[in-house]
Enzyme design. Structure first.
Site, PDB file in Angstrom:
ATOM      1  N   LYS A  86       0.842  -1.210   0.000  1.00 17.06           N
ATOM      2  CA  LYS A  86       0.000   0.000   0.000  1.00 17.06           C
ATOM      3  C   LYS A  86       0.878   1.263   0.000  1.00 17.06           C
ATOM      4  CE  LYS A  86      -1.927  -1.336   3.882  1.00 17.06           C
ATOM      5  NZ  LYS A  86      -1.476  -2.714   4.173  1.00 17.06           N
ATOM      6  N   ARG A 135      -9.188   0.792   8.694  1.00 17.40           N
ATOM      7  CA  ARG A 135      -8.822  -0.587   9.020  1.00 17.40           C
ATOM      8  C   ARG A 135      -9.910  -1.272   9.833  1.00 17.40           C
ATOM      9  NH1 ARG A 135      -2.981   0.174   8.286  1.00 17.40           N
ATOM     10  NH2 ARG A 135      -1.837  -1.758   8.535  1.00 17.40           N
ATOM     11  N   ARG A 163      12.483  -6.581   4.173  1.00 20.62           N
ATOM     12  CA  ARG A 163      12.585  -5.154   4.512  1.00 20.62           C
ATOM     13  C   ARG A 163      13.445  -4.971   5.777  1.00 20.62           C
ATOM     14  NH1 ARG A 163       7.327  -1.588   4.857  1.00 20.62           N
ATOM     15  NH2 ARG A 163       6.717  -2.950   6.562  1.00 20.62           N
ATOM     16  N   ARG A 180      11.861  -1.717  11.886  1.00 23.27           N
ATOM     17  CA  ARG A 180      10.546  -1.621  12.541  1.00 23.27           C
ATOM     18  C   ARG A 180      10.367  -2.782  13.512  1.00 23.27           C
ATOM     19  NH1 ARG A 180       5.942  -0.367   8.060  1.00 23.27           N
ATOM     20  NH2 ARG A 180       4.752  -1.625   9.530  1.00 23.27           N
ATOM     21  N   ARG A 238      -0.168  -9.253  13.167  1.00 22.62           N
ATOM     22  CA  ARG A 238      -0.655  -8.201  12.256  1.00 22.62           C
ATOM     23  C   ARG A 238      -1.588  -8.815  11.212  1.00 22.62           C
ATOM     24  NH1 ARG A 238       4.855  -5.752  10.268  1.00 22.62           N
ATOM     25  NH2 ARG A 238       3.571  -4.549   8.847  1.00 22.62           N
TER      26      ARG A 238
HETATM   27  P1  B4P Z   1       4.688  -1.618   2.081  1.00 23.21           P
HETATM   28  O1  B4P Z   1       4.289  -0.840   0.867  1.00 23.21           O
HETATM   29  O2  B4P Z   1       5.491  -0.888   3.111  1.00 23.21           O
HETATM   30  O3  B4P Z   1       3.463  -2.297   2.839  1.00 23.21           O
HETATM   31  P2  B4P Z   1       2.146  -1.676   3.475  1.00 23.21           P
HETATM   32  O4  B4P Z   1       1.056  -2.504   2.906  1.00 23.21           O
HETATM   33  O5  B4P Z   1       2.066  -0.196   3.251  1.00 23.21           O
HETATM   34  O6  B4P Z   1       2.465  -1.832   5.047  1.00 23.21           O
HETATM   35  P3  B4P Z   1       1.855  -2.193   6.463  1.00 23.21           P
HETATM   36  O7  B4P Z   1       0.418  -2.603   6.400  1.00 23.21           O
HETATM   37  O8  B4P Z   1       2.828  -3.174   6.994  1.00 23.21           O
HETATM   38  O9  B4P Z   1       2.072  -0.979   7.403  1.00 23.21           O
HETATM   39  P4  B4P Z   1       1.281   0.243   8.013  1.00 23.21           P
HETATM   40  O10 B4P Z   1       2.338   1.266   8.108  1.00 23.21           O
HETATM   41  O11 B4P Z   1       0.050   0.595   7.259  1.00 23.21           O
HETATM   42  O12 B4P Z   1       5.471  -2.880   1.525  1.00 23.21           O
HETATM   43  C1  B4P Z   1       6.106  -3.819   2.371  1.00 23.21           C
HETATM   44  C2  B4P Z   1       7.356  -4.374   1.717  1.00 23.21           C
HETATM   45  O13 B4P Z   1       7.047  -5.085   0.508  1.00 23.21           O
HETATM   46  C3  B4P Z   1       8.360  -3.291   1.321  1.00 23.21           C
HETATM   47  O14 B4P Z   1       9.641  -3.733   1.705  1.00 23.21           O
HETATM   48  C4  B4P Z   1       8.242  -3.193  -0.202  1.00 23.21           C
HETATM   49  O15 B4P Z   1       9.456  -2.837  -0.802  1.00 23.21           O
HETATM   50  C5  B4P Z   1       7.819  -4.598  -0.591  1.00 23.21           C
HETATM   51  N1  B4P Z   1       6.955  -4.635  -1.773  1.00 23.21           N
HETATM   52  C6  B4P Z   1       5.920  -3.771  -2.041  1.00 23.21           C
HETATM   53  N2  B4P Z   1       5.329  -4.086  -3.225  1.00 23.21           N
HETATM   54  C7  B4P Z   1       5.984  -5.209  -3.700  1.00 23.21           C
HETATM   55  C8  B4P Z   1       5.850  -6.012  -4.893  1.00 23.21           C
HETATM   56  N3  B4P Z   1       4.879  -5.762  -5.815  1.00 23.21           N
HETATM   57  N4  B4P Z   1       6.678  -7.053  -5.035  1.00 23.21           N
HETATM   58  C9  B4P Z   1       7.646  -7.323  -4.115  1.00 23.21           C
HETATM   59  N5  B4P Z   1       7.851  -6.597  -2.986  1.00 23.21           N
HETATM   60  C10 B4P Z   1       7.033  -5.540  -2.776  1.00 23.21           C
HETATM   61  O16 B4P Z   1       0.795  -0.233   9.487  1.00 23.21           O
HETATM   62  C11 B4P Z   1       1.678  -0.517  10.579  1.00 23.21           C
HETATM   63  C12 B4P Z   1       0.916  -0.576  11.930  1.00 23.21           C
HETATM   64  O17 B4P Z   1       0.345   0.725  12.238  1.00 23.21           O
HETATM   65  C13 B4P Z   1      -0.284  -1.521  12.040  1.00 23.21           C
HETATM   66  O18 B4P Z   1       0.097  -2.855  12.346  1.00 23.21           O
HETATM   67  C14 B4P Z   1      -1.101  -0.861  13.212  1.00 23.21           C
HETATM   68  O19 B4P Z   1      -0.549  -1.167  14.472  1.00 23.21           O
HETATM   69  C15 B4P Z   1      -0.904   0.616  12.962  1.00 23.21           C
HETATM   70  N6  B4P Z   1      -1.990   1.217  12.137  1.00 23.21           N
HETATM   71  C16 B4P Z   1      -1.817   1.778  10.895  1.00 23.21           C
HETATM   72  N7  B4P Z   1      -2.991   2.243  10.428  1.00 23.21           N
HETATM   73  C17 B4P Z   1      -3.932   1.977  11.376  1.00 23.21           C
HETATM   74  C18 B4P Z   1      -5.341   2.212  11.453  1.00 23.21           C
HETATM   75  N8  B4P Z   1      -6.021   2.798  10.443  1.00 23.21           N
HETATM   76  N9  B4P Z   1      -6.012   1.798  12.579  1.00 23.21           N
HETATM   77  C19 B4P Z   1      -5.358   1.226  13.594  1.00 23.21           C
HETATM   78  N10 B4P Z   1      -4.013   0.979  13.585  1.00 23.21           N
HETATM   79  C20 B4P Z   1      -3.301   1.341  12.482  1.00 23.21           C
END
Ligand code: B4P
Length: 192
Positions: free
Chosen positions: A13, A87, A126, A138, A149
């Site tokens: 995302k 979420r 990562r 992290r 998670r």
């Molecule tokens: P990211 O792009 O970082 O993944 P994400 O989906 O954004 O992250 P996530 O859900 O973990 O974190 P968030 O900060 O929202 O990609 C991950 C990895 O994959 C990277 O290394 C990237 O390079 C690689 N990658 C990406 N695309 C790829 C592809 N096509 N092929 C190969 N590799 C690929 O949330 C973190 C925490 O914050 C949650 O657990 C919760 O505690 C809290 N939180 C956040 N939002 C919240 C909400 N609305 N309500 C309550 N708690 C919340």
């Protein structure tokens, strides 16, 4: 145009939101990034947020909705990308109300579909890359916390897929493809 990127942790995302910021001048609202900033603020709220995030659980709706509300006030000519928000169903309802209050609405909800086994591999990679580069790792990027998670995603966030499908705005992309291919699929949806 306001969109939501939804998918399990590590689905990409944040990665895709960054691409949309660069290609379309949209504003990324990542609750994960906002909460990580709050964690390091040294406030009481920041300490509470840190404990919850490091366990892989969701922060309270009240805190997260408050963060989004503040950012919406600032406005965005190119539209907002909601990255990792909503979420929970309560957050989804709140977002609908906030957008209506600002005389705007959601254009599309895009689900990034990725196999569970691939997700944990991405998170571990990562963490390894951050370590090798001497950057902070992290605390929630470990296989153990990742399981929690993922459970939180299926229990609290996955029901939103039905919620948005029923409203008629849900589209899916193959999140297993390369980052550029995923970006191309998203662009095709937004330009349709
Ligand atoms: P990211 O792009 O970082 O993944 P994400 O989906 O954004 O992250 P996530 O859900 O973990 O974190 P968030 O900060 O929202 O990609 C991950 C990895 O994959 C990277 O290394 C990237 O390079 C690689 N990658 C990406 N695309 C790829 C592809 N096509 N092929 C190969 N590799 C690929 O949330 C973190 C925490 O914050 C949650 O657990 C919760 O505690 C809290 N939180 C956040 N939002 C919240 C909400 N609305 N309500 C309550 N708690 C919340």
């Amino acid at each position: 145009m306001n969109i939501i990127l939804i998918g399990p942790p590590g689905a990409g995302k944040g990665t895709q939101a960054q691409k949309l910021v660069q290609s379309r001048g949209m504003v990324q609202l990542s609750t994960g990034d906002m909460l990580r900033a709050a964690k390091t603020s040294g406030t009481e709220m920041g300490k509470r947020v840190a404990e919850v995030m490091d366990r892989g659980e969701l922060v309270t709706d009240e805190i997260v909705i408050g963060l989004i509300e503040e950012k919406l006030e600032e406005g965005s000519a190119g539209g907002f990308i909601f990255d990792g928000f909503p979420r929970t169903l309560a957050q989804a309802d709140a977002l609908g109300e906030l957008l209506a209050r600002h005389d705007t609405k959601l254009h599309t909800v895009i689900e990034l579909v990725v196999d569970d086994t691939a997700l944990v591999g991405r998170i571990v990679k990562r963490a390894e890359e951050a370590k090798a580069a001497g950057q902070p790792v992290r605390k929630d990027d470990t296989p153990e916390v990742f399981d929690d998670r993922l459970r939180a995603y299926y229990k609290q966030t996955a029901p939103l897929l039905g919620y948005y499908h029923a409203k008629g705005g849900l589209k899916r992309v193959d999140g297993m493809a390369s980052m550029d291919e995923v970006a191309a699929q998203i662009a095709a949806i937004l330009d349709a």
